[in-house]
Motif scaffolding. Structure first.
Motif, PDB file in Angstrom:
ATOM      1  N   GLU A   1      45.453  44.901 -14.740  1.00  0.00           N
ATOM      2  CA  GLU A   1      44.757  46.387 -15.471  1.00  0.00           C
ATOM      3  C   GLU A   1      45.804  47.464 -15.704  1.00  0.00           C
ATOM      4  O   GLU A   1      46.385  47.439 -14.790  1.00  0.00           O
TER       5      GLU A   1
ATOM      6  N   ASN B   1      39.008  44.477 -29.861  1.00  0.00           N
ATOM      7  CA  ASN B   1      38.845  43.221 -28.924  1.00  0.00           C
ATOM      8  C   ASN B   1      38.902  41.981 -29.351  1.00  0.00           C
ATOM      9  O   ASN B   1      39.294  41.065 -28.654  1.00  0.00           O
TER      10      ASN B   1
ATOM     11  N   ILE C   1      42.701  40.596 -29.718  1.00  0.00           N
ATOM     12  CA  ILE C   1      43.490  40.399 -28.626  1.00  0.00           C
ATOM     13  C   ILE C   1      43.469  38.886 -28.044  1.00  0.00           C
ATOM     14  O   ILE C   1      42.473  38.443 -27.751  1.00  0.00           O
TER      15      ILE C   1
ATOM     16  N   PHE D   1      39.816  45.660 -23.961  1.00  0.00           N
ATOM     17  CA  PHE D   1      39.634  47.078 -23.825  1.00  0.00           C
ATOM     18  C   PHE D   1      38.335  47.083 -22.712  1.00  0.00           C
ATOM     19  O   PHE D   1      37.423  46.290 -23.090  1.00  0.00           O
TER      20      PHE D   1
ATOM     21  N   PHE E   1      43.129  48.369 -20.226  1.00  0.00           N
ATOM     22  CA  PHE E   1      43.292  46.937 -20.661  1.00  0.00           C
ATOM     23  C   PHE E   1      43.006  46.215 -19.394  1.00  0.00           C
ATOM     24  O   PHE E   1      43.623  46.560 -18.467  1.00  0.00           O
TER      25      PHE E   1
ATOM     26  N   ASP F   1      42.676  42.222 -17.639  1.00  0.00           N
ATOM     27  CA  ASP F   1      42.297  40.522 -17.951  1.00  0.00           C
ATOM     28  C   ASP F   1      42.246  40.165 -16.721  1.00  0.00           C
ATOM     29  O   ASP F   1      42.591  40.823 -15.585  1.00  0.00           O
TER      30      ASP F   1
ATOM     31  N   LEU G   1      49.379  41.956 -23.507  1.00  0.00           N
ATOM     32  CA  LEU G   1      49.247  43.594 -23.423  1.00  0.00           C
ATOM     33  C   LEU G   1      50.636  43.998 -24.163  1.00  0.00           C
ATOM     34  O   LEU G   1      50.241  44.995 -24.809  1.00  0.00           O
TER      35      LEU G   1
ATOM     36  N   LEU H   1      49.784  43.993 -28.130  1.00  0.00           N
ATOM     37  CA  LEU H   1      48.818  45.068 -28.309  1.00  0.00           C
ATOM     38  C   LEU H   1      49.343  46.385 -28.387  1.00  0.00           C
ATOM     39  O   LEU H   1      48.927  47.129 -29.318  1.00  0.00           O
TER      40      LEU H   1
END
Length: 131
Positions: A53, A74, A77, A82, A93, A95, A114, A117
């Protein structure tokens, strides 16, 4: 200290990340890779999952258009998405990965998503953060 903590630390070091902080008791790391747009990324071993995060910005002026655009993004990605914090005033962010069978490639892929992105969407995120 769990076996997962040691394994994740080994992967982070092998991937060349700068571990700014580690907390063995909480089983988390804070890493940087500024060249990749990664600053203060929290990597937290919350057995049975690994939470990845990063806070992107404070939401000063929330708008339906901003949230709509973020939700649409989103979908593009590769890993993660998000998310908002509990108060709804910070864009993150986030995951999650399974710790039990985590491997180096999986962790690298998540962090690379990430980085990708941030490289592709940085200007738009700056616009949102300024509003």
């Amino acid at each position: 200290m769990s076996v997962h903590f040691d394994k994740v630390k080994g992967y982070l070091l092998e991937l060349g990340f700068d571990i700014k902080h580690e907390d063995q008791k909480e089983e988390l790391f804070i890493i940087d890779s500024e060249d990749d747009g990664i600053v203060n990324l929290v990597v937290d071993c919350e057995d049975p999952i690994l939470v990845i995060e990063m806070m992107l910005f404070d939401i000063n002026t929330p708008s339906q258009d901003m949230f709509k655009e973020l939700l649409i993004k989103n979908r593009e990605i590769v890993h993660g998405a998000f998310a908002l914090n509990e108060e709804g005033n910070k864009l993150l962010f986030r995951d999650t990965l399974q710790l039990e069978n985590l491997d180096l490639n999986e962790l690298e892929g998540s962090i690379n998503a990430l980085s990708l992105l941030m490289g592709e969407y940085y200007q738009k995120l700056l616009e949102f953060a300024k509003n």
